[in-house]
Every structure is written in structure tokens, then in C-alpha cells.
Design an enzyme around this catalytic site. Sequence first.
Site, short mmCIF file in Angstrom:
data_model
loop_
_atom_site.label_atom_id
_atom_site.label_comp_id
_atom_site.label_asym_id
_atom_site.label_seq_id
_atom_site.Cartn_x
_atom_site.Cartn_y
_atom_site.Cartn_z
N LYS A 293 53.09 19.88 -54.89
CA LYS A 293 52.09 19.60 -55.92
C LYS A 293 50.70 19.83 -55.33
CE LYS A 293 49.54 16.39 -57.23
NZ LYS A 293 48.35 17.18 -57.61
N GLU B 72 47.95 13.33 -43.42
CA GLU B 72 46.79 14.00 -42.79
C GLU B 72 45.58 13.64 -43.64
OE1 GLU B 72 47.07 15.56 -40.02
OE2 GLU B 72 49.19 16.05 -39.87
N CYS C 214 38.05 18.66 -43.45
CA CYS C 214 38.26 17.34 -42.83
C CYS C 214 37.75 17.32 -41.40
CB CYS C 214 39.74 16.98 -42.89
SG CYS C 214 40.78 18.24 -42.13
N GLU D 71 33.26 8.82 -45.02
CA GLU D 71 33.40 10.27 -45.11
C GLU D 71 32.60 10.77 -46.31
OE1 GLU D 71 37.18 12.01 -46.44
OE2 GLU D 71 37.04 13.41 -44.76
P1 NAD Z 1 42.95 13.11 -52.78
O1 NAD Z 1 43.59 12.07 -51.94
O2 NAD Z 1 42.15 12.69 -53.94
O3 NAD Z 1 44.05 14.12 -53.36
C1 NAD Z 1 44.92 14.82 -52.52
C2 NAD Z 1 46.18 15.15 -53.31
O4 NAD Z 1 46.83 13.94 -53.62
C3 NAD Z 1 45.93 15.86 -54.63
O5 NAD Z 1 46.95 16.80 -54.86
C4 NAD Z 1 46.02 14.73 -55.64
O6 NAD Z 1 46.38 15.14 -56.93
C5 NAD Z 1 47.11 13.89 -55.01
N1 NAD Z 1 47.12 12.49 -55.43
C6 NAD Z 1 46.08 11.73 -55.85
N2 NAD Z 1 46.51 10.50 -56.20
C7 NAD Z 1 47.85 10.48 -55.98
C8 NAD Z 1 48.86 9.50 -56.15
N3 NAD Z 1 48.57 8.29 -56.63
N4 NAD Z 1 50.13 9.80 -55.83
C9 NAD Z 1 50.43 11.03 -55.34
N5 NAD Z 1 49.52 12.01 -55.18
C10 NAD Z 1 48.23 11.74 -55.48
O7 NAD Z 1 42.12 14.00 -51.78
P2 NAD Z 1 41.17 15.22 -52.15
O8 NAD Z 1 39.91 14.67 -52.72
O9 NAD Z 1 41.94 16.23 -52.91
O10 NAD Z 1 40.89 15.86 -50.71
C11 NAD Z 1 39.85 15.47 -49.89
C12 NAD Z 1 40.36 14.56 -48.79
O11 NAD Z 1 41.38 15.22 -48.05
C13 NAD Z 1 39.29 14.23 -47.78
O12 NAD Z 1 39.39 12.86 -47.44
C14 NAD Z 1 39.64 15.09 -46.58
O13 NAD Z 1 39.20 14.62 -45.34
C15 NAD Z 1 41.13 15.07 -46.66
N6 NAD Z 1 41.69 16.19 -45.91
C16 NAD Z 1 42.34 15.94 -44.74
C17 NAD Z 1 42.85 16.99 -43.99
C18 NAD Z 1 43.60 16.76 -42.71
O14 NAD Z 1 44.31 17.65 -42.28
N7 NAD Z 1 43.46 15.61 -42.08
C19 NAD Z 1 42.68 18.30 -44.44
C20 NAD Z 1 42.00 18.52 -45.64
C21 NAD Z 1 41.51 17.46 -46.38
#
Ligand code: NAD
Length: 490
Positions: A181, A256, A290, A394
Site C-alpha cells: 500500500k 523505518e 528522512c 522532525e
Molecule cells: P505517514 O506515517 O503519515 O504515512 C506512511 C504510510 O503509512 C502511508 O502509506 C500512509 O497511508 C500509511 N498509514 C497512515 N496511517 C496508517 C494506519 N493507521 N495504518 C496503516 N497505515 C497507515 O508518513 P508520511 O507522512 O507518508 O511520510 C513521512 C514520514 O516518513 C517522515 O516521518 C519520514 O521521516 C518518514 N520516513 C522514514 C524513512 C526511513 O527510512 N526511516 C524514509 C522515508 C520517510
Amino acid sequence: MQKSSAPRSYLVLENYIGGKFVSCQNHIDSYDPSTGEVYCKVPDSGKEEVDAAVEAAKEAFPDWSARSPQQRADILNKLADLIEASVEEFAQAESRDQGKTVTFARTVDIPRSAYNFRFFASSVLYHTNDCTQMDHMGCLNYTIRCPVGVAGLISPWNLPLYLLTWKIAPAIASGNTVVAKPSEMTSVTAWMMCKLVEKAGVPPGVVNIVFGTGPKAGDALVGHPDVPLISFTGSTATATHITERSAPHCKKLSLELGGKNPAIIFADADLDQCIQTTVRSSFSNQGEICLCTSRIYVERSIYSEFLERFVAAAKKWKTGTPSDPSNSNGALISKEHLEKVRSFVALARSEGGIIHCGEGVHELDLPQRNKSGYFMPATVISAISDSSRVMQEEIFGPVTCVSLFDTEDEAVSKGNCVRYGLAATVWSRDVGKIHRMANRLQAGLVWANCWLVRDLNLPFGGMKNSGVGREGGKDSYHFFTEVKSITVKH
Ligand code: NAD
């Protein structure tokens, strides 16, 4: 996200389940961040679609897992070939969907997406298992690794295809089938890849992609009893929810998450190299990586010189239309995210911070059609306390803060004074200092005199609130397989 039914003139995506494109009744609006206009309709999937995808993945598992690693690797390499042959098409689509520059998508996102398949196609061929002898007992012990089954993969919007393939490739190379997803904000390149999945010869049901929101489609996947493993990349807040939701099923989790990454710059650093790289590490991809640097600590004796030169370099980091190759940054992902990032700059200002360039200091000169886009210039802040939310949370945008330190001990404690522990950079010509700092900094990745140099064999991931587990060559293989210890008395 506004909901609506799908009108004709938009790009309308479909789920990919059991090797077929399946339309969905409801859709979510997806915006072009560079214009602020809706241009695409993404399936608003829920439990029904996720259940169908899991069924397809379960059905495909016995055949796929029984194939040899070489047979699976051949298909992964074919998929890599097909993505490489369409780099331009994917790069244009990724830029439009995410707001990043076409140049960044063309040189980073899409080549790395293809390489993810190529890398895991190769690395899966060379894993070895343990074997021990217990002659006094007449026993031989050895381990084998088996794929887990249906893997649930959830990815974010900042590096859409890059991070999705970083999960799909090791999962299927190890013999699992997947239900993925992607972020509802950036689904287009995943949908484009589904057409290539089929062409590459991936059997139906091995890769299923269900589009939709986190609380609906993501939650259905995390809560599904027949999905024993979840690999998630996203925010720490969502990870907490996923952990709770999957606990009753004792799922295997790889998380992650976010970062608040420090750069520690010593007086003996090569400043030319350091400033050039630290501008890149702070602002690349609009600061929406990130691993981006968001706290810069500089040794007192070079602080003024560094700040002056760093601000001058940041001012040259151009922001504007994503298709213009002279721009280093495009638009941020969404209006809400832009407002959130701006609010941190406003907070810094209200706390007495100095905004040297960027937000509120100079206006962007944008073409008419981009005036409603979500653009924000590279912003440098100083004179802000370590305890400020600006230094603790962040921001995930083109904003970085510069501060100073006097001693190595102080640099360590400042570097470690946040709840995150993803990445850090250290700048010095003193090898001993580099090793000491790398040892003491609480970060899953430490780069010395460089940034974002990645060997995919090495473990990737964070400590503290930046994650649980590691992914990468051997680590991904271990995560996507279960180990068995076998003892044979002879
Ligand atoms: P997010 O947590 O809002 O969403 C990430 C994914 O999770 C999306 O596909 C979203 O639809 C899904 N999601 C949201 N709520 C959910 C739930 N209740 N159950 C299951 N899935 C759910 O994050 P974002 O805003 O899309 O991404 C930004 C974040 O990702 C930042 O904090 C960034 O640091 C982090 N990030 C980390 C890495 C890493 O490798 N450590 C890499 C890239 C981004």
C-alpha cells in the site's frame, strides 16, 4: 484529502490484484503539488479490496516460494530492465505526483528503484546458513530460512517508488508474495510499475498493490490475520498505531521512521566540501528525506565563517518549477505539509531565532501556473535553543538550524539530545575523532565527510524513535524469512 467520485478527465488509478487491474468504486483526490490542482483519482480501498489482495497473494505463495532463488532473480532483473527502459516516463510522473524536480526523480528515485530489484536479485543468490557439529552427541545442527508468507508493505510519499521497491524487491526475492500500500498522496508510479510487473513475468498474485488511505486500506492490511509481517516506512506516530494494531497477531515488524539528524562540524573540517555537502544534505528533495540534516552544530572557532558561507550557499539552492533543470528544489507534498513546515519557521521567529534566508525573508519568483503550488525556499535558522520544538521535532521540509559547540563531549550530548536516532554526519580531518564520534552518536547511520553514500549490503535503519529493525542486503533477507534450527542425530 477530499473524497469524490471519479470524473472523466483525470488520471484514474486502479488496484492491481491477482495480476489484474481492478477498479474501485470510490476515489481520493490526488494533487499536483506544483500547481495545487487535482489531477489524479486514487482508489479509496478498504477491507474488501485488501482481503481480495491477500487471498490472491496466499494463492500465489506455494508456487512462488517453491521456485529457486535464481528463477526469481531472473524475473527481478527483467523488471529492473523494464524500469530502466522507462526512466524518463517514470521520472516525469514521480515529479508531477510528488512535487520534486524531474532532475532528482531522473537521477535518484527511478534509477534507485530499478537498482533495488537488481541488487536483491543478486544478493539473494549468495546467502549462507549456519552449521555446527556436536560430535559428542552424534549430532549435526544447521539452519535454514523460509519465506514468511504474505508480506504487508506500507510506504510513504517522499521517495514513492524508491521506498516501495526497497520493500517489494527483497520480499519477493526471498520467496514471499506481497500486498503493498503506497502513500495515497503518491500512488502513480506504483500503478505504472504494475504494468511492468506483468511484462517481467511476475506470476499473478505475487505482487498486489492496493491504493488508499492509511486509516482504511493500511489499517485493513495491518489488522489482517493472514499477513504475518509488516514492513512500514513512515512517521513515528503511525508506527505506534501499527505496533498496537498488530500486537494481538504477534506480527513481525520492521519500522523505518522519522529523524532529526545532526551534522557535527569540527574546526579542522574541509569547509569547502562540508558546506557544499551540508547544503545538499539539508535541502535535497525539499528536505523531504528522512536522512536530511536538520541540526547543524559547528565548533565555536569556525562558527561565524561557517554560518556566513553556509547561508550564501543556501541562497543559491534554487526553488521553483520542478521541470526547470536549473532548480534544485520543487514543491512540497501538500498544502497541509507546507503550512506545518512554515509554522516551525514562525515558531522559531517567535522564540527569537534569526531567519537568515528563505521563508519570510525572500519571495520566490514563480510562473503564474505555479503560484498556487506548495513551494518554499531553503531556510536557515540560528540562535534557537536546543530545547525548542524547532530543534526537537522532525520538520521534514527545507529548513535547517545552525548552532555551536565547544568540546567533543558537548557535540555528542547535543547530537543525542532528541528522541530520534536515524542518521548523523561528522566533518573532521582527524580519523580518531571521527571514530570516537561515530561510536558515541546515537544514530543508525553515521556518515563522515560525506552524506547519502549507500552500500545496500549494509544495515539501514534507526535507533530510539527512528525505528525498529534494519533493512538492507542480509538484514532484509533475515526480516523477510523465518530461520529454523535443525538438529539431526546421525
Ligand atoms: P505517514 O506515517 O503519515 O504515512 C506512511 C504510510 O503509512 C502511508 O502509506 C500512509 O497511508 C500509511 N498509514 C497512515 N496511517 C496508517 C494506519 N493507521 N495504518 C496503516 N497505515 C497507515 O508518513 P508520511 O507522512 O507518508 O511520510 C513521512 C514520514 O516518513 C517522515 O516521518 C519520514 O521521516 C518518514 N520516513 C522514514 C524513512 C526511513 O527510512 N526511516 C524514509 C522515508 C520517510
